[in-house]
Design an enzyme around this catalytic site. Structure first.
Site, PDB file in Angstrom:
ATOM      1  CB  CYS A  20     -21.057 -53.976  31.752  1.00 38.12           C
ATOM      2  SG  CYS A  20     -22.328 -53.565  32.915  1.00 38.12           S
ATOM      3  CB  CYS A 105     -25.489 -56.542  38.134  1.00 37.78           C
ATOM      4  SG  CYS A 105     -24.008 -57.241  37.654  1.00 37.78           S
ATOM      5  CD  GLU A 135     -22.548 -52.352  43.681  1.00 38.44           C
ATOM      6  OE1 GLU A 135     -21.965 -52.842  44.282  1.00 38.44           O
ATOM      7  OE2 GLU A 135     -22.550 -51.606  42.763  1.00 38.44           O
ATOM      8  CB  THR A 174     -19.608 -54.135  41.546  1.00 40.86           C
ATOM      9  OG1 THR A 174     -20.675 -53.211  41.151  1.00 40.86           O
ATOM     10  CG2 THR A 174     -20.228 -55.280  42.613  1.00 40.86           C
ATOM     11  CB  CYS A 204     -18.042 -55.837  38.147  1.00 42.60           C
ATOM     12  SG  CYS A 204     -18.197 -54.489  37.176  1.00 42.60           S
ATOM     13  CG  ASN A 235     -19.505 -47.309  35.585  1.00 44.87           C
ATOM     14  OD1 ASN A 235     -19.219 -47.061  34.356  1.00 44.87           O
ATOM     15  ND2 ASN A 235     -20.771 -47.544  35.691  1.00 44.87           N
ATOM     16  CB  SER A 278     -25.179 -47.145  32.962  1.00 46.05           C
ATOM     17  OG  SER A 278     -24.387 -46.102  33.277  1.00 46.05           O
TER      18      SER A 278
END
Length: 320
Positions: A20, A105, A135, A174, A204, A235, A278
Protein backbone atom coordinates in the site's frame (compact mmCIF):
# COMPACT_ATOMS: atom_id res chain seq x y z
CA UNK A 1 2.28 -25.30 -25.07
CA UNK A 2 0.72 -26.24 -21.72
CA UNK A 3 2.20 -29.23 -19.94
CA UNK A 4 -0.51 -31.90 -20.25
CA UNK A 5 1.20 -34.03 -17.60
CA UNK A 6 0.29 -31.51 -14.87
CA UNK A 7 -3.25 -30.97 -13.65
CA UNK A 8 -4.81 -27.62 -14.52
CA UNK A 9 -5.30 -25.15 -11.69
CA UNK A 10 -7.23 -21.90 -12.02
CA UNK A 11 -5.67 -19.12 -9.93
CA UNK A 12 -7.74 -16.04 -9.11
CA UNK A 13 -5.28 -13.26 -8.37
CA UNK A 14 -6.75 -10.61 -6.07
CA UNK A 15 -6.45 -6.99 -7.01
CA UNK A 16 -5.48 -4.87 -5.24
CA UNK A 17 -2.89 -6.87 -3.29
CA UNK A 18 0.52 -6.26 -1.78
CA UNK A 19 2.15 -2.95 -0.99
CA UNK A 20 0.00 0.00 0.00
CA UNK A 21 1.06 3.64 -0.20
CA UNK A 22 2.04 3.78 3.49
CA UNK A 23 4.30 0.75 3.26
CA UNK A 24 5.85 1.96 0.02
CA UNK A 25 6.59 5.34 1.61
CA UNK A 26 8.13 3.79 4.74
CA UNK A 27 10.50 1.61 2.71
CA UNK A 28 11.48 4.55 0.50
CA UNK A 29 12.27 6.62 3.59
CA UNK A 30 14.81 4.02 4.74
CA UNK A 31 16.26 3.60 1.24
CA UNK A 32 16.51 7.35 0.67
CA UNK A 33 18.15 7.86 4.07
CA UNK A 34 20.71 5.19 3.14
CA UNK A 35 21.30 6.81 -0.26
CA UNK A 36 21.86 10.25 1.21
CA UNK A 37 23.64 9.44 4.44
CA UNK A 38 25.17 6.01 3.88
CA UNK A 39 25.10 3.10 6.30
CA UNK A 40 24.14 2.57 8.99
CA UNK A 41 20.62 3.93 9.18
CA UNK A 42 18.87 2.78 12.35
CA UNK A 43 15.24 1.69 12.31
CA UNK A 44 13.19 1.34 15.50
CA UNK A 45 11.22 -1.92 15.18
CA UNK A 46 10.46 -3.61 11.86
CA UNK A 47 9.78 -0.85 9.35
CA UNK A 48 6.87 -2.99 8.11
CA UNK A 49 5.84 -6.50 9.13
CA UNK A 50 7.66 -8.50 6.48
CA UNK A 51 10.95 -10.34 6.97
CA UNK A 52 11.82 -10.25 3.26
CA UNK A 53 11.60 -6.45 3.30
CA UNK A 54 13.51 -6.16 6.58
CA UNK A 55 16.32 -8.45 5.41
CA UNK A 56 16.55 -6.61 2.10
CA UNK A 57 17.02 -3.31 3.93
CA UNK A 58 19.55 -4.90 6.30
CA UNK A 59 21.63 -5.89 3.29
CA UNK A 60 21.61 -2.24 2.22
CA UNK A 61 22.87 -1.10 5.62
CA UNK A 62 19.78 -0.64 7.80
CA UNK A 63 20.16 -1.68 11.43
CA UNK A 64 16.96 -2.64 13.23
CA UNK A 65 16.69 -1.99 16.96
CA UNK A 66 13.92 -2.38 19.50
CA UNK A 67 14.56 0.80 21.47
CA UNK A 68 16.44 4.09 21.06
CA UNK A 69 18.93 3.28 23.80
CA UNK A 70 20.50 0.75 21.41
CA UNK A 71 21.50 3.59 19.07
CA UNK A 72 24.85 5.36 19.63
CA UNK A 73 25.09 9.17 19.72
CA UNK A 74 26.88 9.33 16.39
CA UNK A 75 24.49 11.48 14.38
CA UNK A 76 23.20 8.64 12.25
CA UNK A 77 19.56 8.75 11.09
CA UNK A 78 16.92 6.80 12.98
CA UNK A 79 13.61 5.92 11.31
CA UNK A 80 10.35 5.27 13.19
CA UNK A 81 8.29 2.43 11.70
CA UNK A 82 5.14 2.74 9.58
CA UNK A 83 2.98 1.59 12.51
CA UNK A 84 3.58 4.78 14.49
CA UNK A 85 5.15 5.31 17.90
CA UNK A 86 4.10 6.73 21.26
CA UNK A 87 4.86 10.44 21.71
CA UNK A 88 7.52 9.54 24.25
CA UNK A 89 9.72 8.09 21.46
CA UNK A 90 10.25 11.24 19.33
CA UNK A 91 10.53 13.24 22.57
CA UNK A 92 13.36 10.95 23.73
CA UNK A 93 15.00 11.22 20.30
CA UNK A 94 14.83 15.03 20.45
CA UNK A 95 16.42 15.09 23.91
CA UNK A 96 19.38 13.16 22.50
CA UNK A 97 19.47 15.29 19.33
CA UNK A 98 19.01 12.19 17.19
CA UNK A 99 18.35 12.71 13.48
CA UNK A 100 14.86 11.20 13.48
CA UNK A 101 12.77 10.43 10.41
CA UNK A 102 9.12 9.51 10.97
CA UNK A 103 7.83 6.80 8.59
CA UNK A 104 4.43 6.57 10.32
CA UNK A 105 1.74 5.95 7.70
CA UNK A 106 -0.22 9.21 7.22
CA UNK A 107 -3.45 7.26 7.75
CA UNK A 108 -2.18 6.10 11.15
CA UNK A 109 -1.18 9.70 11.93
CA UNK A 110 -4.78 10.67 11.11
CA UNK A 111 -6.01 8.33 13.85
CA UNK A 112 -3.47 9.86 16.26
CA UNK A 113 -4.76 13.38 15.54
CA UNK A 114 -8.38 12.20 15.91
CA UNK A 115 -7.59 10.74 19.32
CA UNK A 116 -5.97 14.01 20.37
CA UNK A 117 -9.00 16.04 19.23
CA UNK A 118 -11.40 13.81 21.14
CA UNK A 119 -9.23 14.06 24.25
CA UNK A 120 -9.07 17.84 23.94
CA UNK A 121 -12.89 17.88 23.91
CA UNK A 122 -13.00 15.99 27.18
CA UNK A 123 -13.87 12.56 25.76
CA UNK A 124 -12.62 9.18 26.90
CA UNK A 125 -11.53 7.09 23.91
CA UNK A 126 -12.42 3.48 23.18
CA UNK A 127 -9.78 2.17 20.76
CA UNK A 128 -10.82 -0.89 18.76
CA UNK A 129 -7.70 -2.94 18.08
CA UNK A 130 -5.39 -5.77 19.06
CA UNK A 131 -3.44 -5.62 22.32
CA UNK A 132 0.31 -5.45 21.82
CA UNK A 133 0.20 -4.47 18.15
CA UNK A 134 2.69 -1.64 17.48
CA UNK A 135 -0.01 0.55 15.95
CA UNK A 136 -2.19 0.21 19.04
CA UNK A 137 0.76 0.94 21.33
CA UNK A 138 1.53 4.03 19.24
CA UNK A 139 -2.04 5.31 19.24
CA UNK A 140 -2.53 4.80 22.98
CA UNK A 141 0.82 6.48 23.52
CA UNK A 142 -0.42 9.75 22.01
CA UNK A 143 -2.40 10.47 25.17
CA UNK A 144 -1.83 10.30 28.93
CA UNK A 145 -2.21 6.92 30.66
CA UNK A 146 -5.85 6.11 31.34
CA UNK A 147 -7.21 8.28 28.53
CA UNK A 148 -7.78 5.30 26.21
CA UNK A 149 -9.50 1.96 26.81
CA UNK A 150 -8.71 -0.85 24.36
CA UNK A 151 -11.64 -2.90 22.98
CA UNK A 152 -10.43 -6.08 21.28
CA UNK A 153 -13.56 -7.86 20.07
CA UNK A 154 -17.34 -8.00 20.16
CA UNK A 155 -17.44 -9.85 23.49
CA UNK A 156 -15.22 -7.18 25.04
CA UNK A 157 -17.44 -4.44 23.54
CA UNK A 158 -20.41 -5.97 25.38
CA UNK A 159 -18.66 -5.81 28.76
CA UNK A 160 -16.23 -2.88 28.64
CA UNK A 161 -16.88 -0.32 31.38
CA UNK A 162 -15.33 3.04 30.53
CA UNK A 163 -15.10 5.75 33.19
CA UNK A 164 -18.56 6.95 34.15
CA UNK A 165 -19.73 10.50 33.60
CA UNK A 166 -17.28 11.22 30.77
CA UNK A 167 -18.33 11.60 27.09
CA UNK A 168 -17.03 8.82 24.85
CA UNK A 169 -15.49 8.53 21.39
CA UNK A 170 -14.14 5.56 19.45
CA UNK A 171 -11.25 5.14 17.03
CA UNK A 172 -9.87 1.99 15.41
CA UNK A 173 -6.67 0.37 14.33
CA UNK A 174 -6.29 0.83 10.56
CA UNK A 175 -5.76 -2.85 9.66
CA UNK A 176 -8.79 -4.58 11.18
CA UNK A 177 -11.47 -6.74 9.60
CA UNK A 178 -14.04 -4.36 8.13
CA UNK A 179 -16.94 -6.64 9.04
CA UNK A 180 -15.72 -7.42 12.57
CA UNK A 181 -15.14 -3.76 13.29
CA UNK A 182 -18.61 -2.80 12.05
CA UNK A 183 -20.05 -5.32 14.50
CA UNK A 184 -18.00 -3.95 17.39
CA UNK A 185 -18.97 -0.37 16.54
CA UNK A 186 -22.65 -1.36 16.43
CA UNK A 187 -22.38 -2.82 19.94
CA UNK A 188 -20.68 0.30 21.28
CA UNK A 189 -23.29 2.54 19.66
CA UNK A 190 -26.09 0.44 21.18
CA UNK A 191 -24.54 0.54 24.64
CA UNK A 192 -23.37 4.15 24.45
CA UNK A 193 -25.74 6.00 22.08
CA UNK A 194 -23.92 9.33 22.45
CA UNK A 195 -20.49 7.92 21.52
CA UNK A 196 -18.66 10.02 18.91
CA UNK A 197 -16.97 8.39 15.95
CA UNK A 198 -14.38 9.38 13.37
CA UNK A 199 -15.37 11.85 10.65
CA UNK A 200 -14.09 9.31 8.15
CA UNK A 201 -13.53 5.54 8.49
CA UNK A 202 -10.31 4.73 10.36
CA UNK A 203 -9.74 1.38 8.65
CA UNK A 204 -7.52 2.37 5.75
CA UNK A 205 -8.42 2.17 2.07
CA UNK A 206 -5.80 -0.52 1.45
CA UNK A 207 -7.15 -2.85 4.13
CA UNK A 208 -10.70 -2.31 2.88
CA UNK A 209 -9.78 -2.90 -0.77
CA UNK A 210 -7.73 -6.03 -0.08
CA UNK A 211 -10.53 -7.56 1.97
CA UNK A 212 -13.06 -6.72 -0.77
CA UNK A 213 -10.82 -8.42 -3.35
CA UNK A 214 -10.57 -11.56 -1.21
CA UNK A 215 -14.36 -11.65 -0.86
CA UNK A 216 -14.61 -11.37 -4.66
CA UNK A 217 -12.28 -14.30 -5.34
CA UNK A 218 -14.07 -16.41 -2.72
CA UNK A 219 -17.37 -15.59 -4.42
CA UNK A 220 -15.91 -16.75 -7.74
CA UNK A 221 -15.34 -20.23 -6.36
CA UNK A 222 -11.87 -20.24 -4.80
CA UNK A 223 -11.73 -23.41 -2.71
CA UNK A 224 -8.41 -22.40 -1.16
CA UNK A 225 -7.06 -18.87 -0.66
CA UNK A 226 -3.32 -18.36 -0.20
CA UNK A 227 -2.35 -15.13 1.55
CA UNK A 228 1.26 -13.99 1.22
CA UNK A 229 2.20 -12.20 4.40
CA UNK A 230 3.81 -12.41 7.81
CA UNK A 231 2.12 -13.96 10.85
CA UNK A 232 2.65 -10.70 12.78
CA UNK A 233 1.05 -8.65 9.99
CA UNK A 234 -2.44 -7.72 11.17
CA UNK A 235 -3.83 -6.98 7.72
CA UNK A 236 -2.45 -10.26 6.31
CA UNK A 237 -3.94 -12.36 9.10
CA UNK A 238 -7.29 -10.60 8.59
CA UNK A 239 -7.21 -11.51 4.87
CA UNK A 240 -6.93 -15.20 5.72
CA UNK A 241 -9.87 -14.87 8.13
CA UNK A 242 -11.99 -12.94 5.63
CA UNK A 243 -11.38 -15.57 2.93
CA UNK A 244 -12.89 -18.35 5.06
CA UNK A 245 -15.84 -16.25 6.14
CA UNK A 246 -16.49 -15.33 2.50
CA UNK A 247 -16.85 -18.97 1.50
CA UNK A 248 -13.41 -20.42 0.82
CA UNK A 249 -13.11 -23.89 2.34
CA UNK A 250 -9.53 -23.19 3.39
CA UNK A 251 -7.11 -20.29 3.69
CA UNK A 252 -3.41 -20.35 4.48
CA UNK A 253 -0.86 -17.67 5.31
CA UNK A 254 2.63 -18.14 3.83
CA UNK A 255 5.61 -15.83 4.02
CA UNK A 256 7.06 -16.77 0.63
CA UNK A 257 7.12 -19.43 -2.07
CA UNK A 258 9.80 -21.53 -0.39
CA UNK A 259 7.47 -22.07 2.57
CA UNK A 260 4.62 -23.38 0.41
CA UNK A 261 3.99 -27.04 -0.33
CA UNK A 262 2.17 -26.88 -3.68
CA UNK A 263 0.44 -30.16 -2.84
CA UNK A 264 -1.83 -28.07 -0.61
CA UNK A 265 -3.83 -27.31 -3.78
CA UNK A 266 -4.26 -30.98 -4.76
CA UNK A 267 -7.89 -31.67 -5.54
CA UNK A 268 -8.71 -28.00 -6.10
CA UNK A 269 -10.04 -26.65 -9.37
CA UNK A 270 -9.78 -22.99 -8.43
CA UNK A 271 -7.72 -21.22 -5.78
CA UNK A 272 -7.24 -17.58 -4.84
CA UNK A 273 -3.99 -15.73 -4.22
CA UNK A 274 -3.46 -12.39 -2.52
CA UNK A 275 -0.83 -10.56 -0.46
CA UNK A 276 -0.97 -8.37 2.62
CA UNK A 277 -0.14 -4.68 2.41
CA UNK A 278 3.45 -5.22 3.56
CA UNK A 279 4.26 -8.07 1.14
CA UNK A 280 6.05 -7.18 -2.14
CA UNK A 281 4.85 -8.53 -5.48
CA UNK A 282 8.02 -10.59 -5.92
CA UNK A 283 6.75 -12.89 -3.15
CA UNK A 284 3.46 -13.41 -5.01
CA UNK A 285 5.50 -14.35 -8.08
CA UNK A 286 7.46 -16.84 -5.95
CA UNK A 287 4.24 -18.54 -4.88
CA UNK A 288 3.02 -18.73 -8.48
CA UNK A 289 6.37 -20.25 -9.53
CA UNK A 290 6.13 -22.84 -6.75
CA UNK A 291 2.58 -23.78 -7.73
CA UNK A 292 3.70 -24.06 -11.36
CA UNK A 293 6.09 -26.87 -10.42
CA UNK A 294 3.03 -29.06 -9.77
CA UNK A 295 0.20 -27.55 -11.84
CA UNK A 296 -0.52 -25.94 -15.17
CA UNK A 297 -1.69 -22.55 -14.02
CA UNK A 298 -4.44 -20.49 -15.60
CA UNK A 299 -4.22 -17.10 -13.92
CA UNK A 300 -7.06 -14.58 -13.86
CA UNK A 301 -6.83 -11.25 -12.07
CA UNK A 302 -9.94 -10.15 -10.17
CA UNK A 303 -9.74 -6.39 -9.63
CA UNK A 304 -12.23 -4.63 -7.35
CA UNK A 305 -10.52 -1.22 -7.09
CA UNK A 306 -7.73 0.84 -8.62
CA UNK A 307 -5.34 2.42 -6.12
CA UNK A 308 -3.56 5.65 -7.05
CA UNK A 309 -2.72 6.92 -3.57
CA UNK A 310 0.85 8.22 -3.13
CA UNK A 311 2.25 9.69 0.08
CA UNK A 312 5.11 12.19 0.01
CA UNK A 313 8.35 11.65 1.87
CA UNK A 314 8.88 13.67 5.07
CA UNK A 315 10.50 17.10 4.94
CA UNK A 316 13.87 15.74 6.04
CA UNK A 317 14.06 13.78 2.79
CA UNK A 318 12.35 16.25 0.46
CA UNK A 319 13.64 16.37 -3.11
CA UNK A 320 17.11 17.80 -3.40
Amino acid sequence: MPDETKPRLNVLLAGPRGFCAGVDRAIKIVEEALRRHGAPVYVRHEIVHNRFVVESLERQGAVFVEELDEIPDDGRPVVFSAHGVPKAVPEAAAKRNLFALDATCPLVSKVHREAERHFARGRHILLIGHAGHPEVIGTMGQLPPGAVTLVEDAAHAETVEPPSGIPLAYTTQTTLSVDDTAGIVAILQRRFPEIAGPAKEDICYATTNRQAAVKAIAAKGAELVIVVGAPNSSNSVRLAEVAKRAGAARSVLVQRGAALDPAIADGCTTIGLTAGASAPEVLVEEVLAKLATRFTLVVEEVVVAEEKVVFRLPAGLAAE
